[in-house]
Motif scaffolding. Sequence first.
Motif, mmCIF file in Angstrom:
data_model
loop_
_atom_site.group_PDB
_atom_site.id
_atom_site.type_symbol
_atom_site.label_atom_id
_atom_site.label_comp_id
_atom_site.label_asym_id
_atom_site.label_seq_id
_atom_site.Cartn_x
_atom_site.Cartn_y
_atom_site.Cartn_z
ATOM 1 N N ARG A 4 19.959 26.103 9.828
ATOM 2 C CA ARG A 4 20.347 24.603 10.676
ATOM 3 C C ARG A 4 18.719 24.345 10.613
ATOM 4 N NH1 ARG A 4 19.584 29.664 13.509
ATOM 5 N NH2 ARG A 4 16.934 29.077 14.394
ATOM 6 N N ARG A 5 17.120 24.337 9.554
ATOM 7 C CA ARG A 5 16.298 23.668 9.571
ATOM 8 C C ARG A 5 16.436 22.955 8.407
ATOM 9 N NH1 ARG A 5 15.630 29.380 11.273
ATOM 10 N NH2 ARG A 5 14.757 30.030 9.000
ATOM 11 N N ASN A 6 17.583 22.890 7.777
ATOM 12 C CA ASN A 6 17.355 21.829 6.681
ATOM 13 C C ASN A 6 17.536 20.128 7.122
ATOM 14 O OD1 ASN A 6 18.075 19.885 4.410
ATOM 15 N ND2 ASN A 6 19.605 21.213 3.529
ATOM 16 N N TYR A 7 16.124 19.864 7.120
ATOM 17 C CA TYR A 7 15.773 18.374 7.652
ATOM 18 C C TYR A 7 16.132 17.604 7.059
ATOM 19 C CZ TYR A 7 13.564 20.986 11.758
ATOM 20 O OH TYR A 7 13.386 22.137 13.136
ATOM 21 N N ALA A 8 15.940 17.445 6.114
ATOM 22 C CA ALA A 8 16.082 16.459 5.286
ATOM 23 C C ALA A 8 17.951 16.198 5.242
ATOM 24 C CB ALA A 8 16.725 17.207 3.322
ATOM 25 N N ARG A 9 18.672 17.383 5.157
ATOM 26 C CA ARG A 9 19.880 17.201 4.980
ATOM 27 C C ARG A 9 20.631 17.232 6.456
ATOM 28 N NH1 ARG A 9 23.324 22.255 3.340
ATOM 29 N NH2 ARG A 9 22.765 21.772 1.242
ATOM 30 N N LEU A 10 19.681 16.872 7.610
ATOM 31 C CA LEU A 10 20.170 16.745 8.781
ATOM 32 C C LEU A 10 19.772 14.982 8.803
ATOM 33 C CD1 LEU A 10 20.538 17.750 11.717
ATOM 34 C CD2 LEU A 10 18.215 17.730 12.368
ATOM 35 N N ILE A 11 19.053 14.673 8.634
ATOM 36 C CA ILE A 11 18.652 13.002 8.609
ATOM 37 C C ILE A 11 20.022 13.084 7.736
ATOM 38 C CG2 ILE A 11 17.395 11.307 7.533
ATOM 39 C CD1 ILE A 11 15.001 13.192 7.855
ATOM 40 N N LYS A 12 20.319 12.841 6.222
ATOM 41 C CA LYS A 12 21.244 12.759 5.633
ATOM 42 C C LYS A 12 22.809 12.411 6.461
ATOM 43 C CE LYS A 12 24.162 13.745 1.073
ATOM 44 N NZ LYS A 12 24.234 14.696 0.511
ATOM 45 N N ALA A 24 30.082 19.421 8.783
ATOM 46 C CA ALA A 24 30.559 19.350 7.745
ATOM 47 C C ALA A 24 28.936 19.802 6.541
ATOM 48 C CB ALA A 24 31.534 18.285 7.222
ATOM 49 N N GLN A 25 28.386 19.463 6.868
ATOM 50 C CA GLN A 25 27.137 19.542 5.817
ATOM 51 C C GLN A 25 26.146 21.237 6.437
ATOM 52 O OE1 GLN A 25 25.261 17.139 4.100
ATOM 53 N NE2 GLN A 25 27.499 16.288 3.840
ATOM 54 N N GLY A 26 26.924 21.643 7.452
ATOM 55 C CA GLY A 26 26.541 23.511 7.712
ATOM 56 C C GLY A 26 25.145 23.839 8.449
ATOM 57 N N LEU A 27 24.984 22.393 9.164
ATOM 58 C CA LEU A 27 24.196 22.329 9.719
ATOM 59 C C LEU A 27 24.501 23.201 11.293
ATOM 60 C CD1 LEU A 27 23.657 18.846 9.351
ATOM 61 C CD2 LEU A 27 21.965 19.898 8.044
ATOM 62 N N ILE A 58 16.736 14.243 17.474
ATOM 63 C CA ILE A 58 17.955 16.195 16.388
ATOM 64 C C ILE A 58 16.677 15.901 15.991
ATOM 65 C CG2 ILE A 58 19.633 16.606 14.922
ATOM 66 C CD1 ILE A 58 21.415 13.842 15.538
ATOM 67 N N CYS A 59 15.871 16.283 15.252
ATOM 68 C CA CYS A 59 15.360 16.970 14.581
ATOM 69 C C CYS A 59 13.968 17.537 15.336
ATOM 70 C CB CYS A 59 14.057 16.267 13.804
ATOM 71 S SG CYS A 59 14.838 15.402 12.233
ATOM 72 N N VAL A 60 13.844 16.480 17.059
ATOM 73 C CA VAL A 60 12.673 16.978 17.498
ATOM 74 C C VAL A 60 13.863 18.366 18.358
ATOM 75 C CG1 VAL A 60 11.652 17.215 19.921
ATOM 76 C CG2 VAL A 60 11.246 15.366 17.493
ATOM 77 N N ALA A 61 14.930 18.282 18.891
ATOM 78 C CA ALA A 61 15.589 19.442 19.365
ATOM 79 C C ALA A 61 15.700 20.439 18.380
ATOM 80 C CB ALA A 61 16.686 18.608 19.688
ATOM 81 N N ARG A 62 15.751 20.263 17.244
ATOM 82 C CA ARG A 62 16.475 21.586 16.345
ATOM 83 C C ARG A 62 14.612 22.601 15.911
ATOM 84 N NH1 ARG A 62 20.844 21.883 12.995
ATOM 85 N NH2 ARG A 62 22.777 20.692 14.759
ATOM 86 N N LEU A 63 14.022 21.343 16.477
ATOM 87 C CA LEU A 63 12.437 22.094 15.806
ATOM 88 C C LEU A 63 12.063 22.938 17.370
ATOM 89 C CD1 LEU A 63 9.768 22.394 14.196
ATOM 90 C CD2 LEU A 63 8.857 20.908 15.075
#
Length: 475
Positions: A93-101, A83-86, A139-144
Amino acid sequence: MTSRYLPLIDFKPDLRSAKGTRIQRGLALRVLRIITLILLDAMSLTLAWKLAIFYGTPLDSPWTERSSFQLLTLAVAIGMMAAQGLYEAGIHRRNYARLIKAVSLSEFFLLLIAFLYEPSRYVSRSSFILFWLFSVAFICVARLSFDVATNLVRTKGAIRYPVFLITDAEDQQSSIRLIEKENCYNLMGVAEASSLDRYKRESTLEFLRNQGIVEAFVSWNAIKNRLYISWHFMSAGITLRILPTEREVLPPKTVLWMIGEVPCLTIPAPIIAGSDFWVKRGFDLCCATILLLLLAPIYLLISLLIKLDSPGPILFKQKRIGLHCKEFKIWKFRTMVANAEKLQASLEAKNEIKDGVLFKLKDDPRVTRVGKFLRRYSLDELPQLFNVLIGEMSLVGPRPLPVRDVERFQTTHFIRQEVLPGITGLWQVSGRSDIENFEDGVKLDITYIENWSLWLDLKILLKTVSVVLQKTGAY
């Protein structure tokens, strides 16, 4: 009796109808990316859940005993991220602030569901907090890791989208640089805007289809009938990306917002309007005063050298066009022979600026021996600190130009006259005299005006010192 209807062959099909059913180009690669990201997120959440339960305070609960509740946890978190477009391409997909949110919101919803379902039997508070921390971290480490691996593969030439560029000839190089910044495209070709004219559109689109083009980058000016063109690209299954033209300058600090369902641009007003400018003016006054006091001995030494080197005045005063096109006298140490301005007319044919707006000559015979030294280190500009003191100039801003140059301005050039001219500026630290086209210099001036801040002024001042010491582009 004559038929009231035209033959069927004279009718063109509906604009929205494709010539055959086509799947969107590049869809398989996009689906593979989304599936991979979902699997990585699911693995990260599962590992975070198991570690949280293991290290947290033990508590008998259906949330820790039944796999159905773990699946619910995954569904809520992944659904929130979607829903957040991640899972979209590019920077999304690299918007880590939105990912944490998104992960934090999903944890909140799980807490709410647990309270409504079984208020007295849920995971312990320590397990809940650990799950949230582990989820965010994993999740952040996996995305990175996914981004690093993807970039490495793309540098080898794999998983890239074949794209095509259609734009005006003068905008092609800047558009190519923009496309190449995104390390996921193979630029298969470039065409001029005329390829989308009425009688060439069909052949152009047919060529793009035959070449297997996934996305087409088209400049705004290249599309004469935007609705017509967009439907044809959609029917061909090709993603259309419209590039802004550099010649259309958007207002600074523009923000996109919605009125109902209509996108609009807005420029937010500062809390205290103009405060930054008055801080800049105060900074100019303080720096100019301090520099004049510190550099007084150098002023005297330069004056003596000029007097000994050639006959004529020590200081050179010239009419320049400043703020709001008002004339003022700019002060410089004299670096040329006394009758230099009269001799310029005979040297116009040797002007090295291609469009002829400015006058620059690398081996100008009018420059004196001391003048060459002063110019090499920009010491001839030091008297302009007096112009700064009386408010005619600033330390940083577009350079004030002679009357002869401004008389050759086009309408778009006059925007640079709406701000206080400066001793140094973005143009000067980006090439100084090496810039051979006036339009390139104007673009730098406009960039400075668009993005002006006190921090940008400070960076330009610091870079000016480096450029002067290195004698970059000076003559």
